[in-house]
Design a protein around this motif. Structure first.
Motif, short mmCIF file in Angstrom:
data_model
loop_
_atom_site.label_atom_id
_atom_site.label_comp_id
_atom_site.label_asym_id
_atom_site.label_seq_id
_atom_site.Cartn_x
_atom_site.Cartn_y
_atom_site.Cartn_z
N LEU A 140 6.62 -33.21 -44.47
CA LEU A 140 5.71 -32.09 -44.74
C LEU A 140 5.77 -31.69 -46.21
O LEU A 140 4.73 -31.46 -46.85
CB LEU A 140 6.07 -30.90 -43.83
N VAL A 141 6.99 -31.62 -46.75
CA VAL A 141 7.14 -31.25 -48.17
C VAL A 141 6.38 -32.26 -49.04
O VAL A 141 5.64 -31.88 -49.95
CB VAL A 141 8.64 -31.19 -48.55
N GLU A 142 6.54 -33.53 -48.72
CA GLU A 142 5.89 -34.58 -49.51
C GLU A 142 4.36 -34.44 -49.44
O GLU A 142 3.67 -34.50 -50.45
CB GLU A 142 6.32 -35.95 -48.98
N ALA A 143 3.85 -34.20 -48.23
CA ALA A 143 2.39 -34.11 -48.06
C ALA A 143 1.82 -32.90 -48.80
O ALA A 143 0.77 -32.98 -49.44
CB ALA A 143 2.05 -34.04 -46.57
N VAL A 144 2.52 -31.78 -48.70
CA VAL A 144 2.05 -30.56 -49.35
C VAL A 144 1.98 -30.75 -50.86
O VAL A 144 1.00 -30.35 -51.52
CB VAL A 144 2.98 -29.36 -48.99
N CYS A 145 3.01 -31.38 -51.42
CA CYS A 145 3.03 -31.62 -52.87
C CYS A 145 1.94 -32.63 -53.26
O CYS A 145 1.20 -32.43 -54.22
CB CYS A 145 4.40 -32.13 -53.32
N ARG A 146 1.87 -33.71 -52.50
CA ARG A 146 0.91 -34.79 -52.82
C ARG A 146 -0.53 -34.26 -52.81
O ARG A 146 -1.32 -34.53 -53.70
CB ARG A 146 1.06 -35.90 -51.78
N ASP A 147 -0.85 -33.46 -51.79
CA ASP A 147 -2.24 -33.00 -51.63
C ASP A 147 -2.52 -31.69 -52.37
O ASP A 147 -3.61 -31.14 -52.26
CB ASP A 147 -2.55 -32.82 -50.13
N GLU A 148 -1.52 -31.19 -53.08
CA GLU A 148 -1.66 -29.94 -53.84
C GLU A 148 -2.20 -28.82 -52.96
O GLU A 148 -3.16 -28.12 -53.30
CB GLU A 148 -2.55 -30.16 -55.07
N ILE A 149 -1.56 -28.68 -51.83
CA ILE A 149 -1.97 -27.67 -50.85
C ILE A 149 -1.60 -26.27 -51.36
O ILE A 149 -0.51 -26.06 -51.89
CB ILE A 149 -1.27 -27.95 -49.48
N GLU A 150 -2.52 -25.32 -51.13
CA GLU A 150 -2.24 -23.94 -51.56
C GLU A 150 -1.80 -23.05 -50.40
O GLU A 150 -1.07 -22.08 -50.60
CB GLU A 150 -3.49 -23.36 -52.22
N ILE A 151 -2.30 -23.35 -49.20
CA ILE A 151 -1.83 -22.62 -48.01
C ILE A 151 -1.47 -23.66 -46.95
O ILE A 151 -2.29 -24.49 -46.58
CB ILE A 151 -2.90 -21.68 -47.41
N ILE A 152 -0.22 -23.58 -46.45
CA ILE A 152 0.17 -24.47 -45.35
C ILE A 152 0.48 -23.61 -44.11
O ILE A 152 1.30 -22.70 -44.18
CB ILE A 152 1.37 -25.38 -45.74
N PHE A 153 -0.21 -23.90 -43.04
CA PHE A 153 0.05 -23.23 -41.77
C PHE A 153 1.02 -24.12 -40.98
O PHE A 153 0.75 -25.31 -40.79
CB PHE A 153 -1.24 -23.05 -40.97
N ILE A 154 2.12 -23.54 -40.52
CA ILE A 154 3.10 -24.32 -39.74
C ILE A 154 3.24 -23.70 -38.36
O ILE A 154 3.50 -22.50 -38.21
CB ILE A 154 4.48 -24.36 -40.43
N SER A 155 3.05 -24.54 -37.34
CA SER A 155 3.11 -24.09 -35.96
C SER A 155 4.35 -24.69 -35.28
O SER A 155 4.65 -25.87 -35.46
CB SER A 155 1.84 -24.56 -35.24
N THR A 156 5.07 -23.85 -34.52
CA THR A 156 6.21 -24.36 -33.74
C THR A 156 6.24 -23.68 -32.38
O THR A 156 5.80 -22.54 -32.25
CB THR A 156 7.57 -24.08 -34.43
N LEU A 157 6.77 -24.37 -31.41
CA LEU A 157 7.01 -23.75 -30.10
C LEU A 157 8.50 -23.61 -29.85
O LEU A 157 8.96 -22.61 -29.31
CB LEU A 157 6.38 -24.59 -28.98
N MET A 158 9.27 -24.60 -30.28
CA MET A 158 10.70 -24.60 -30.01
C MET A 158 11.43 -23.77 -31.09
O MET A 158 11.11 -23.89 -32.28
CB MET A 158 11.26 -26.02 -30.01
N TYR A 159 12.42 -23.03 -30.66
CA TYR A 159 13.16 -22.16 -31.61
C TYR A 159 13.84 -22.96 -32.73
O TYR A 159 13.72 -22.58 -33.91
CB TYR A 159 14.17 -21.32 -30.82
N PRO A 160 14.51 -24.08 -32.43
CA PRO A 160 15.14 -24.84 -33.53
C PRO A 160 14.11 -25.31 -34.57
O PRO A 160 14.41 -25.34 -35.76
CB PRO A 160 15.80 -26.03 -32.83
N SER A 161 12.91 -25.66 -34.10
CA SER A 161 11.87 -26.09 -35.06
C SER A 161 11.46 -24.92 -35.95
O SER A 161 11.21 -25.10 -37.14
CB SER A 161 10.63 -26.61 -34.32
N ALA A 162 11.39 -23.74 -35.37
CA ALA A 162 11.05 -22.55 -36.16
C ALA A 162 12.11 -22.35 -37.25
O ALA A 162 11.78 -22.06 -38.41
CB ALA A 162 10.96 -21.32 -35.26
N LEU A 163 13.37 -22.53 -36.89
CA LEU A 163 14.45 -22.37 -37.89
C LEU A 163 14.35 -23.42 -38.99
O LEU A 163 14.70 -23.16 -40.13
CB LEU A 163 15.83 -22.46 -37.21
#
Lengths: 214, 341
Positions: free
Chosen positions: A131-154
């Motif tokens: 995700l970090v690589e994609a955000v930097c590569r695509d010069e993203i200004e807003i990234i929405f991150i969705s999680t259902l599992m608690y460990p993923s949220a952390l």
């Protein structure tokens, strides 16, 4: 659109009854008089907002949000093809599920953002580094991150830290069940903001666009 | 009172000696045994030992031989992906195309390694607990299992667009759920938790539930040879309590998003309420917050029995500390003595 309230009620009813043909007819009838962008702003976005509010207060279910969003996304794609110059100018945005295998929440937010006439890149599922690589590569200004599992949220905390180390200024907006259950969790993981639903995601886009245009 | 007597008394809507509480701990057993989560769940003996140690430590009123949710898709041939710090996930859906469904049959329980481990665990617990502590088995509802079998989005499309195929999937899933639940009862489980998050009003509207999940639950629960509880795994249930009361079940698991007193009042002695400590917030609770949350739940729902204190999701997150679990236990023992003051 003199009878906007009536049209909105009819459009919302059509969405909740899964009546895509009826919903389409309402939009097309008003598009003739007002243009595509106006129809989206005055009918589609408020209807989805109202449906989203009803989900937040427990009077509508997730399946209804999903189906309504999907119908609207298809109709808006028809009214405003991806390449249309009427698509709204916007920050560069993407959406992803982090480390999880639960995609419905992301799908709903994706549909709702696109139904409002925005474009957003769907990254699918990503690990922290991907995700970090994609955000930097695509010069993203807003990234929405969705999680259902608690460990993923952390795990979002690692994404934020790695982006900060790279001096990336992307705004990280998080959502999903763990954040709905614990209203302080988004701060704990270092996110810029959280959104309970697509309405709040759109609210953040508007807010960030205002800041950009000032 | 033994834990079983305490629970049976509250199920009879009478006040036992103190409020019964279920710490629905799964992965914490791995910490007790100094193992990774994957290693811990690789053997039913580990889980039995973990459950016994945790009950000895916290003194709660059940044993919970639930391994992880995707164990049922594993039994259908699906992949399970283990995490170091959380519950395992199901991998790629076993149903990639709805056309596959009409050629599928439910797997048998016998000889299915992952399920046999659970049965072994239950048999050990039964021998150790004798008839003093309830052993709570788990099945996924046939109506909720498809989220792991085919993914949520594809499943919603199936419900709305292919009703005949949906009905067939329910038929085979019901056969599986009934066999799986009854094998657990035969092995020594006292009762079965029927996890049904998709029937929650948070997931599907009541009208759709009444046409689908309600009938699936009605048929399935009627064929399970022991007492059951219906759990919505954090989803809301208030608007469907009257419907759940018609399912022939004894317990309803409620969400932290709903007011416990309101849920208890609406159950009106027809169902015992299980809940609703916030499992996510529990991860960062201080001892003071834990104490307040327990006292608050007891104040709202304990009077008159018909109440079991538990978390709202049906599985306490791995990140919840031993210190907080001990605080919860101590608070119930101090403030949960009947009559409630």
């Amino acid at each position: 659109m003199d009878n906007i309230k009536q049209v909105l009620i009819q459009f919302e009813e059509a969405l909740l009854n899964l009546d895509k043909i009826g919903a389409r007819s309402l939009l097309l009838a008003n598009e003739d008089k007002n243009g595509s962008a106006e129809v989206i702003n005055k009918i589609v976005v408020p209807a989805l907002k109202h449906i989203g509010d009803a989900w937040q207060n427990g009077s509508l279910a997730l399946s209804q949000i999903y189906m309504s969003g999907k119908i609207c996304e298809q109709l808006v794609d028809e009214l405003l093809p991806a390449a249309s110059n009427q698509r709204r100018s916007q920050p560069k945005m993407a959406i992803a599920v982090l480390n999880d295998y639960h995609f419905l929440g992301k799908r709903i937010i994706y549909s709702q953002i696109r139904s409002a006439g925005f474009e957003v890149i769907d990254y699918g599922r990503k690990t922290v580094d991907e995700l970090v690589e994609a955000v930097c590569r695509d010069e993203i200004e807003i990234i929405f991150i969705s999680t259902l599992m608690y460990p993923s949220a952390l795990d979002i905390e690692q994404v934020v830290e790695k982006l900060e180390k790279l001096a990336n200024k992307v705004k990280v907006i998080v959502g999903g069940a763990p954040f709905n259950m614990d209203e302080k969790l988004w701060q704990q993981v270092g996110a810029y903001a959280m959104g309970v639903d697509g309405n709040e995601a759109l609210g953040w886009i508007d807010k960030l666009m205002e800041g950009k245009n000032e | 009172m033994t834990p079983l007597e305490r629970v049976l008394t509250t199920l009879g809507h009478k006040e036992p000696d103190r409020v019964p509480f279920f710490l629905l701990l799964t992965m914490h057993g791995a910490k007790e045994l100094g193992m990774t989560i994957k290693e811990y769940f690789s053997d039913g003996k580990n889980v039995a030992e973990g459950q016994l140690r945790m009950r000895a430590k916290y003194g709660h009123d059940c044993l919970f031989p639930f391994f992880y949710a995707p164990i049922e898709v594993e039994a259908w041939g699906g992949e399970v992906i283990f995490n170091e710090n959380g519950p395992p996930n199901s991998g790629a859906p076993i149903i990639q195309n709805p056309k596959q469904i009409l050629n599928m049959n439910a797997p048998t329980i016998e000889g299915n390694d992952c399920l046999e481990k659970v049965l072994e665990c239950i048999r050990i617990l039964k021998e150790e607990a004798k008839d003093e502590v309830p052993i709570i088995g788990v099945v996924m509802s046939p109506f909720s299992l498809p989220v792991m079998q085919m993914g949520f989005e594809a499943y919603l499309k199936l419900i709305y667009e292919k009703p005949e195929v949906f009905e067939y999937l329910m038929k085979i899933n019901e056969e599986f759920a009934v066999s799986w639940a009854n094998k657990q009862i035969d092995a020594g489980a006292t009762a079965i938790t029927y996890f049904d998050p998709i029937s929650s009003i948070s997931m599907v509207p009541r009208e759709l539930f009444l046409k689908t999940g309600f009938w699936v639950a009605k048929r399935t629960l009627a064929r399970i040879k022991g007492p059951t509880g219906v759990h919505f795994a954090s989803g809301r249930c208030l608007p469907i309590i009257d419907d759940v009361a018609r399912l022939g079940t004894s317990i309803i698991g409620t969400s932290v998003l709903e007011d416990l007193a309101e849920v208890k009042s609406k159950c009106n002695r027809r169902l015992t309420v299980l809940g609703n400590l916030n499992g996510i917030e529990m991860c960062r609770w201080t001892k003071k917050e834990a104490k307040e949350a327990v006292k608050n739940a007891i104040d709202k729902a304990a009077s008159g029995g018909g109440f079991i204190l538990a978390d709202n999701h049906g599985e306490i997150p791995f990140q919840v500390s031993e210190e907080i679990l001990i605080t919860i236990a101590k608070t119930v023992n101090k403030y949960g003595q009947y009559p409630i003051k």
